[in-house]
Design a protein around this motif. Sequence first.
Motif, PDB file in Angstrom:
ATOM      1  N   ARG A 267      28.656 -17.051 -19.236  1.00 31.28           N
ATOM      2  CA  ARG A 267      28.981 -16.605 -20.592  1.00 31.28           C
ATOM      3  C   ARG A 267      30.483 -16.646 -20.853  1.00 31.28           C
ATOM      4  O   ARG A 267      30.917 -16.955 -21.972  1.00 31.28           O
ATOM      5  N   VAL A 268      31.275 -16.371 -19.854  1.00 34.67           N
ATOM      6  CA  VAL A 268      32.727 -16.489 -20.013  1.00 34.67           C
ATOM      7  C   VAL A 268      33.113 -17.933 -20.299  1.00 34.67           C
ATOM      8  O   VAL A 268      33.926 -18.209 -21.187  1.00 34.67           O
ATOM      9  N   VAL A 269      32.521 -18.874 -19.564  1.00 37.61           N
ATOM     10  CA  VAL A 269      32.818 -20.292 -19.797  1.00 37.61           C
ATOM     11  C   VAL A 269      32.376 -20.712 -21.202  1.00 37.61           C
ATOM     12  O   VAL A 269      33.085 -21.444 -21.902  1.00 37.61           O
ATOM     13  N   GLN A 270      31.234 -20.243 -21.630  1.00 39.95           N
ATOM     14  CA  GLN A 270      30.778 -20.562 -22.989  1.00 39.95           C
ATOM     15  C   GLN A 270      31.744 -20.010 -24.027  1.00 39.95           C
ATOM     16  O   GLN A 270      32.055 -20.684 -25.024  1.00 39.95           O
ATOM     17  N   GLN A 271      32.246 -18.818 -23.792  1.00 38.85           N
ATOM     18  CA  GLN A 271      33.208 -18.220 -24.711  1.00 38.85           C
ATOM     19  C   GLN A 271      34.520 -18.995 -24.712  1.00 38.85           C
ATOM     20  O   GLN A 271      35.146 -19.172 -25.766  1.00 38.85           O
ATOM     21  N   ILE A 272      34.937 -19.464 -23.539  1.00 41.18           N
ATOM     22  CA  ILE A 272      36.152 -20.278 -23.451  1.00 41.18           C
ATOM     23  C   ILE A 272      36.016 -21.535 -24.298  1.00 41.18           C
ATOM     24  O   ILE A 272      36.884 -21.856 -25.108  1.00 41.18           O
ATOM     25  N   LEU A 273      34.921 -22.248 -24.119  1.00 44.04           N
ATOM     26  CA  LEU A 273      34.727 -23.504 -24.844  1.00 44.04           C
ATOM     27  C   LEU A 273      34.614 -23.262 -26.346  1.00 44.04           C
ATOM     28  O   LEU A 273      35.165 -24.028 -27.148  1.00 44.04           O
ATOM     29  N   ALA A 274      33.922 -22.204 -26.734  1.00 47.50           N
ATOM     30  CA  ALA A 274      33.791 -21.892 -28.156  1.00 47.50           C
ATOM     31  C   ALA A 274      35.158 -21.595 -28.770  1.00 47.50           C
ATOM     32  O   ALA A 274      35.466 -22.048 -29.892  1.00 47.50           O
ATOM     33  N   ALA A 275      36.000 -20.867 -28.046  1.00 50.37           N
ATOM     34  CA  ALA A 275      37.333 -20.543 -28.548  1.00 50.37           C
ATOM     35  C   ALA A 275      38.207 -21.785 -28.649  1.00 50.37           C
ATOM     36  O   ALA A 275      38.843 -22.026 -29.685  1.00 50.37           O
ATOM     37  N   ILE A 276      38.227 -22.584 -27.579  1.00 50.02           N
ATOM     38  CA  ILE A 276      39.087 -23.770 -27.544  1.00 50.02           C
ATOM     39  C   ILE A 276      38.726 -24.741 -28.660  1.00 50.02           C
ATOM     40  O   ILE A 276      39.608 -25.333 -29.300  1.00 50.02           O
ATOM     41  N   LYS A 277      37.456 -24.912 -28.931  1.00 48.61           N
ATOM     42  CA  LYS A 277      37.034 -25.825 -29.999  1.00 48.61           C
ATOM     43  C   LYS A 277      37.545 -25.373 -31.361  1.00 48.61           C
ATOM     44  O   LYS A 277      37.712 -26.184 -32.267  1.00 48.61           O
ATOM     45  N   GLN A 278      37.813 -24.090 -31.507  1.00 46.91           N
ATOM     46  CA  GLN A 278      38.349 -23.546 -32.759  1.00 46.91           C
ATOM     47  C   GLN A 278      39.866 -23.366 -32.708  1.00 46.91           C
ATOM     48  O   GLN A 278      40.451 -22.763 -33.611  1.00 46.91           O
ATOM     49  N   HIS A 279      40.500 -23.942 -31.685  1.00 45.72           N
ATOM     50  CA  HIS A 279      41.943 -23.777 -31.467  1.00 45.72           C
ATOM     51  C   HIS A 279      42.315 -22.298 -31.374  1.00 45.72           C
ATOM     52  O   HIS A 279      43.332 -21.857 -31.925  1.00 45.72           O
ATOM     53  N   GLU A 280      41.487 -21.552 -30.666  1.00 46.80           N
ATOM     54  CA  GLU A 280      41.746 -20.155 -30.377  1.00 46.80           C
ATOM     55  C   GLU A 280      41.715 -19.961 -28.869  1.00 46.80           C
ATOM     56  O   GLU A 280      41.315 -20.860 -28.122  1.00 46.80           O
ATOM     57  N   LEU A 281      42.123 -18.787 -28.415  1.00 50.22           N
ATOM     58  CA  LEU A 281      42.122 -18.480 -26.994  1.00 50.22           C
ATOM     59  C   LEU A 281      40.999 -17.511 -26.663  1.00 50.22           C
ATOM     60  O   LEU A 281      40.667 -16.636 -27.474  1.00 50.22           O
ATOM     61  N   PRO A 282      40.424 -17.627 -25.464  1.00 46.33           N
ATOM     62  CA  PRO A 282      39.449 -16.616 -25.036  1.00 46.33           C
ATOM     63  C   PRO A 282      40.146 -15.281 -24.848  1.00 46.33           C
ATOM     64  O   PRO A 282      41.347 -15.229 -24.558  1.00 46.33           O
ATOM     65  N   ASP A 283      39.405 -14.212 -24.993  1.00 40.56           N
ATOM     66  CA  ASP A 283      40.006 -12.885 -24.873  1.00 40.56           C
ATOM     67  C   ASP A 283      40.553 -12.658 -23.474  1.00 40.56           C
ATOM     68  O   ASP A 283      41.661 -12.162 -23.299  1.00 40.56           O
ATOM     69  N   GLN A 284      39.775 -13.024 -22.449  1.00 39.98           N
ATOM     70  CA  GLN A 284      40.228 -12.849 -21.080  1.00 39.98           C
ATOM     71  C   GLN A 284      39.608 -13.917 -20.192  1.00 39.98           C
ATOM     72  O   GLN A 284      38.673 -14.604 -20.583  1.00 39.98           O
TER      73      GLN A 284
END
Length: 240
Positions: free
Chosen positions: A28-45
């Motif tokens: 789930r962390v990896v999924q959150q990372i990819l979702a953030a990066i695709k939106q030019h955002e950073l994962p929370d942690q």
Amino acid sequence: MELTAYQQKLAAWLDEYRDFVPAQTRIRVVQQILAAIKQHELPDQLISLEFSETELVDNLGKYPQLLTFESELLDLRQLLVEKFGIWHLFSRRWVQDLKHFINAEQTKSLELMAGNAVLTKFVPNMRATDNLDWKGQDNEHPHPWTTVENSDALVAVQKYYRVVDNIVLAWAPDQDEIDWHILQFLRQQKWAGKFIVIGEKNGATNSKAFWQNSHLTLVAELNRNHPQVDFINDQVFLVK
């Protein structure tokens, strides 16, 4: 490596390891990372994607493919390089730590070898520079998140050192001594600012000359939210 195929694997792993909480957490962390990066955002942690020895020993019997799963999960770094031009991934928590450490609202900063300027986008008063010589290697097409000045790292330091208070260099290549040349120049100028370097000491990043000749301080504030995500033990140093 195809992004869609990797994401499909993540979904399949969620089902396969639905009763194994450590795997679920990492997926789930990896999924959150990819979702953030695709939106030019950073994962929370960020967290370590490697399993602990205890997790492996206690669960290999039930999940005999666990080591293979871990290896494929760790393909995230190469995926970020190839698909997004990101060699070092920052988290929002770490960026907040950096902004506090350098007093970003009141100082001026320079990011060297910024790549797609993922960090500069989120730090006030920071200028990104990169000569884009990584094009055509692992990643063909730069897609900067904010403005990047096309400049060699040493040239950028020589141009801006008088007007910046902080210089950040993350993941300099290990086959080029430009990091050492930069440090020598800053010493010659008796530059009094903060030179922050992110890399693996005597490992995957930076030149041997740099590690052998630099005076390093591990900054607790800049490492508390900077976990070792995979097999590369990169840390955050204040360099003199």
